[in-house]
Design a protein around this motif. Structure first.
Motif, PDB file in Angstrom:
ATOM      1  N   VAL A   1       0.459  -1.272   0.064  1.00  0.00           N
ATOM      2  CA  VAL A   1      -0.027   0.504   0.329  1.00  0.00           C
ATOM      3  C   VAL A   1       0.518   1.478   0.329  1.00  0.00           C
ATOM      4  N   LEU A   2       0.301   2.098  -0.917  1.00  0.00           N
ATOM      5  CA  LEU A   2       1.337   3.399  -0.807  1.00  0.00           C
ATOM      6  C   LEU A   2       0.630   4.481  -0.462  1.00  0.00           C
ATOM      7  N   SER A   3       1.025   5.347  -0.123  1.00  0.00           N
ATOM      8  CA  SER A   3       1.109   6.277   0.494  1.00  0.00           C
ATOM      9  C   SER A   3       1.617   7.456   1.063  1.00  0.00           C
ATOM     10  N   VAL A   4       2.102   7.788  -0.150  1.00  0.00           N
ATOM     11  CA  VAL A   4       3.250   8.616  -0.476  1.00  0.00           C
ATOM     12  C   VAL A   4       3.557  10.100   1.272  1.00  0.00           C
ATOM     13  N   HIS A   5       2.116  11.348   1.090  1.00  0.00           N
ATOM     14  CA  HIS A   5       2.406  12.470   1.489  1.00  0.00           C
ATOM     15  C   HIS A   5       1.881  12.334   2.671  1.00  0.00           C
ATOM     16  N   THR A   6       1.258  11.324   3.360  1.00  0.00           N
ATOM     17  CA  THR A   6       0.716  10.609   4.287  1.00  0.00           C
ATOM     18  C   THR A   6       0.311   9.790   5.360  1.00  0.00           C
TER      19      THR A   6
ATOM     20  N   ALA B   1      10.337   6.812  -4.738  1.00  0.00           N
ATOM     21  CA  ALA B   1      10.284   5.120  -5.328  1.00  0.00           C
ATOM     22  C   ALA B   1      11.937   4.584  -5.361  1.00  0.00           C
ATOM     23  N   ALA B   2      12.764   4.760  -5.007  1.00  0.00           N
ATOM     24  CA  ALA B   2      14.146   3.986  -4.979  1.00  0.00           C
ATOM     25  C   ALA B   2      14.035   3.447  -3.171  1.00  0.00           C
ATOM     26  N   GLY B   3      13.824   3.945  -2.745  1.00  0.00           N
ATOM     27  CA  GLY B   3      13.410   3.550  -1.162  1.00  0.00           C
ATOM     28  C   GLY B   3      12.052   1.931  -1.174  1.00  0.00           C
ATOM     29  N   VAL B   4      11.315   2.916  -1.920  1.00  0.00           N
ATOM     30  CA  VAL B   4       9.930   1.041  -2.183  1.00  0.00           C
ATOM     31  C   VAL B   4      11.033   0.053  -2.614  1.00  0.00           C
TER      32      VAL B   4
ATOM     33  N   HIS C   1      -2.369   4.982  -3.394  1.00  0.00           N
ATOM     34  CA  HIS C   1      -3.593   6.538  -2.808  1.00  0.00           C
ATOM     35  C   HIS C   1      -2.711   7.904  -2.994  1.00  0.00           C
ATOM     36  N   TYR C   2      -3.593   8.067  -3.559  1.00  0.00           N
ATOM     37  CA  TYR C   2      -3.489   9.765  -3.481  1.00  0.00           C
ATOM     38  C   TYR C   2      -2.636   9.634  -5.145  1.00  0.00           C
ATOM     39  N   TRP C   3      -3.381  10.212  -6.044  1.00  0.00           N
ATOM     40  CA  TRP C   3      -1.802  10.804  -7.625  1.00  0.00           C
ATOM     41  C   TRP C   3      -0.191  10.987  -7.454  1.00  0.00           C
ATOM     42  N   LEU C   4      -0.133  11.026  -5.924  1.00  0.00           N
ATOM     43  CA  LEU C   4       1.756  11.165  -5.442  1.00  0.00           C
ATOM     44  C   LEU C   4       1.886   9.400  -5.676  1.00  0.00           C
TER      45      LEU C   4
ATOM     46  N   VAL D   1       4.585   6.580  -7.968  1.00  0.00           N
ATOM     47  CA  VAL D   1       5.756   5.413  -7.478  1.00  0.00           C
ATOM     48  C   VAL D   1       4.886   3.891  -7.813  1.00  0.00           C
ATOM     49  N   GLY D   2       4.060   3.994  -8.058  1.00  0.00           N
ATOM     50  CA  GLY D   2       2.990   2.622  -7.828  1.00  0.00           C
ATOM     51  C   GLY D   2       2.966   2.230  -9.544  1.00  0.00           C
TER      52      GLY D   2
END
Length: 438
Positions: A17-22, A101-104, A122-125, A129-130
């Motif tokens: 699950v990707l949630s970059v900004h929060t 993205a590199a960290g993921v 989740h969310y465009w940011l 990465v996804g």
């Protein structure tokens, strides 16, 4: 939803699950933390209950953040270092997507091949990465936008800032690339199809929910005692981030004429939340507005609260007001109704789904204060009406559970995995026919 062996065959073992900004561990109601945080956390809990491992990737925002947090059984939060820990908001984050993205990618590379079965961004940011991780890992990407820039820009509050063109382009890219797109309501499905030219066949409508074990009808008198609210006050409540888009000022403007004209009703306005977004530019704006309107003695401000404390706020309230300029769904509306509190909401986005007009609350067209004053006048003057709507609110909210949301997510995941497998098999057959070893 698929049933039987077919559904079981495509249930993922582990999802990213990707949630970059929060982070889903952040307190909703301030900064960038809001309904999306609640959505990610609650759906992760439901998926974990069903034996699916969930790993949530988010950006570290403090040096004290541990790289890996075992947040709950079956749920791991990975804090990825990408850019400065503090001082960044969503508008600064596109520049940090490469680092994130590199960290993921590094985290996944430490595991055995095939570690993840699916990505949910989740969310465009996060979708940006996804998209990259999907191609690297060879797994499907399911994306939830939560809000669309074009929709927000078409309904800007006075003093708010338009979403940048970079976000609009980024949302188009993710919409083109995701295997499946999940939206909160049929209205949002239509918006996504029209704005980003997405075939309806790739869109799944999955209603969000509420924690129906936490948000329940309860002792309103005890809740008021805890909050220091008198038993004879009529409490009109706003819960959420303090920013122009959420329009907490509209509640103050609508309530002010009633407070002045009907002192016998003892109307109390309760605002629970913290500054966010463009609201950070003037964090004391609501306090100044209450003073300007001459109602400062009738307005109480409170900080964001965790779920149990928020349930007490809802129980202490006579009406919860959700006046947002746009809202993909409106979790606050469902949570409040689950506590038996009627909701007055703007007739925008997903709120007509979250609130049953005339049954669990009232929907208001537009954002002209007079229209809202008229509805609040009716409700504050009629205890019997509030009681009837309270009964309807609790009944209406019972159809929105996170368990049902998880059912919908799993159905979407199954479609994505099935399609990916079918595409892979097609490629292999073509290579075999061409004499290529596979």
């Amino acid at each position: 939803m698929p049933t039987g062996k077919s559904a079981a065959a495509v249930t993922p073992r582990r999802i990213a699950v990707l949630s970059v900004h929060t982070s889903p561990l952040a307190q909703p109601g301030t900064g960038d933390a809001g309904g999306m945080n609640v959505y990610i956390w609650q759906t992760s809990l439901e998926l974990a209950k069903r034996g699916i491992e969930v790993e949530i990737f988010t950006r570290a925002t403090a040096s004290a953040d541990q790289p890996i947090v075992e947040a709950a059984p079956g749920i791991r939060v990975r804090n990825i270092v990408a850019g400065p820990f503090e001082g960044l908001d969503k508008t600064d984050l596109p520049a940090q997507l490469c680092a994130f993205a590199a960290g993921v990618q590094r985290a996944e590379a430490r595991e055995e091949p095939g570690y993840f079965d699916l990505i949910h961004s989740h969310y465009w940011l996060s979708g940006q990465v996804g998209w990259l991780a999907r191609d690297r890992w060879g797994v499907p990407l399911v994306h939830t936008a939560h809000t669309l820039a074009a929709v927000k820009n078409n309904a800007l509050a006075i003093g708010d800032t338009a979403e940048p063109q970079a976000r609009i382009i980024g949302e188009q890219q993710v919409s083109d690339e995701a295997d499946r797109l999940i939206v909160n309501t049929e209205v949002e499905a239509g918006q996504l199809a029209a704005i980003h030219d997405v075939p309806q066949s790739r869109i799944d409508v999955v209603y969000p929910g509420a924690d129906l074990n936490t948000y329940t009808p309860g002792d309103g008198t005890a809740a008021r005692r805890e909050l220091g609210i008198a038993d004879d006050e009529i409490v009109l409540t706003f819960v959420g981030r303090i920013q122009p888009h959420k329009a907490p000022d509209l509640l103050l403007r609508a309530a002010a004429p009633l407070i002045h004209a009907h002192p016998e009703r003892r109307i109390r306005v309760l605002v629970v939340g913290g500054p966010s977004g463009t609201g950070l530019e003037r964090p004391d704006a609501l306090i100044a507005l209450a003073r300007e309107l001459g109602i400062e003695d009738s307005v109480t401000f409170g900080p964001p609260r965790p779920p149990a404390g928020l349930a007490e706020v809802y129980r202490a309230s006579d009406v919860v007001v959700v006046p947002s300029y746009s809202e993909s769904f409106g979790l606050v509306a469902v949570e409040a109704q689950a506590c038996g509190t009627p909701v007055v909401a703007a007739r925008v986005g997903g709120l007509p789904v979250a609130v049953a007009d005339g049954v669990s609350g009232r929907l208001v067209d537009g954002h002209e204060p007079g229209s809202w004053t008229a509805v609040l006048d009716e409700l504050t003057a009629d205890p019997a009406l509030r009681h009837r709507l309270s009964d309807g609110a609790a009944a209406h909210a019972r159809q929105f559970s996170w368990a049902r949301t998880a059912d919908g997510l799993l159905e979407s995941y199954a479609k994505a995995i099935d399609a990916r497998r079918a595409a892979t098999q097609t490629v292999r057959r073509r290579r075999r026919r061409a004499g290529v070893r596979v």
